[in-house]
Design a protein around this motif. Sequence first.
Motif, short mmCIF file in Angstrom:
data_model
loop_
_atom_site.label_atom_id
_atom_site.label_comp_id
_atom_site.label_asym_id
_atom_site.label_seq_id
_atom_site.Cartn_x
_atom_site.Cartn_y
_atom_site.Cartn_z
N THR A 112 94.24 35.47 30.45
CA THR A 112 93.78 34.95 31.88
C THR A 112 93.24 33.38 31.62
O THR A 112 92.46 33.28 30.74
CB THR A 112 92.66 35.60 32.49
N LEU A 113 93.95 32.61 32.27
CA LEU A 113 93.61 31.14 32.54
C LEU A 113 92.90 31.21 33.75
O LEU A 113 93.39 31.48 35.16
CB LEU A 113 94.63 30.28 32.44
N VAL A 122 91.54 26.09 27.88
CA VAL A 122 92.94 26.83 27.91
C VAL A 122 93.36 27.13 26.18
O VAL A 122 93.71 28.32 26.01
CB VAL A 122 93.92 26.11 28.39
N PHE A 159 98.57 23.26 34.04
CA PHE A 159 99.02 24.54 33.88
C PHE A 159 98.26 25.46 35.08
O PHE A 159 97.04 25.35 35.16
CB PHE A 159 98.31 25.17 32.63
N PRO A 161 96.20 28.23 36.94
CA PRO A 161 95.36 29.54 36.31
C PRO A 161 95.85 30.69 36.89
O PRO A 161 96.09 30.81 38.10
CB PRO A 161 93.98 29.04 36.88
N ASP A 162 96.17 31.65 35.96
CA ASP A 162 96.58 33.12 36.39
C ASP A 162 96.34 33.69 35.24
O ASP A 162 96.19 33.43 33.86
CB ASP A 162 98.14 32.78 36.89
N TYR A 164 98.63 36.01 32.61
CA TYR A 164 99.89 36.03 31.73
C TYR A 164 100.16 37.04 31.02
O TYR A 164 99.15 37.05 30.09
CB TYR A 164 100.25 34.49 31.39
N ARG A 178 105.16 28.97 30.59
CA ARG A 178 105.07 29.73 31.91
C ARG A 178 104.19 29.02 32.88
O ARG A 178 104.46 28.69 34.14
CB ARG A 178 104.91 31.10 31.78
N ALA A 179 102.94 28.82 32.33
CA ALA A 179 101.87 28.22 33.16
C ALA A 179 102.25 26.93 33.78
O ALA A 179 101.80 26.67 34.90
CB ALA A 179 100.66 28.39 32.31
#
Length: 333
Positions: A112-113, A122, A159, A161-162, A164, A178-179
Amino acid sequence: MRRLLAWVLLIVIVAGAAAAWWLQAPMPVRAGLPADQPLELEIEHGTTPRGVARAVVQAGMDTDVRLLFLWFRLSGQSREIKAGNYEIPQGTSPYALLQKLARGEEALRAVTLVEGWTFRQVRQALARAEQLKPDTQGLSDADIMARLDRAGVAAEGRFFPDTYTYAKGSSDLAVLRRALHAMDRRLEAAWAQRAPDTPLKSADQALILASIVEKETGRAQDRAEIAGVFTNRLRTGMLLQTDPTVIYGLGDKFDGNLRRRDLTTDTPYNTYTRAGLPPTPIAMPGKAALLAAVQPAATRALYFVARGDGTSHFSATLDEHNRAVNRYQRGQK
């Protein structure tokens, strides 16, 4: 002849029943392996069905390689088996195993970011992530961006935040890619919705402002109003005078206590000494901060101060702001 045919039919029925039972029966695990722990199976690209069957047995399943290979071939799904890293629960049947391999249900992990993180944070999160290949280790931020085909672009704030998910053994560069693309899409979508009178000149400026809004927001409901304050300041040419940019510019020199001399020490990120936006974002903004930056609240406020409970008090004049500072920061009535 009839008796022979009857025996043949009986043998076929028994063989079919035995095969059906074997396909659905849990495969035993080799003695000595920990109970209730899944087996780790790695299938490399180009592995033949026979090689897959052999890899399953080597991973710890106590079954016949020839039978497993024969099942793969007779099923018609042998060509659908996908390379990857898998966790095979104990008690898995040959039928369930093939379905998992054919669907490519790899063993996944997640990282998780978090909104408001810097790129340093990160990188630290990726370094701690379970079974994520550290291909960025030893690379500078600039080197990483070059590997991601963004040479010359600052990594900060780029990037999204989510959370992944990734397969065991995946590269941290793949997660970052991806981010990065997720932020590209979110930023493009936000910029397309920008207010027609925004003083921002580009999507990159929106990203920078969104990162400041992200760091300044203590309560979600205040986000658009905070963006409105900074938008008003940009529009009128006032200094932004936002502490998070100063802190970011101090880097490792910041010890958790922002002093008056820090506000007057010039850096490219000191918005008390330099007009306009800083040169890059200062953190990762989330979707709400991106939208607030391009669709700020319609407000006359030019100032805000933290009340101490996560909310902010907004003021349109300096006199009102000074009174709010005395009340909320200095405890004066």
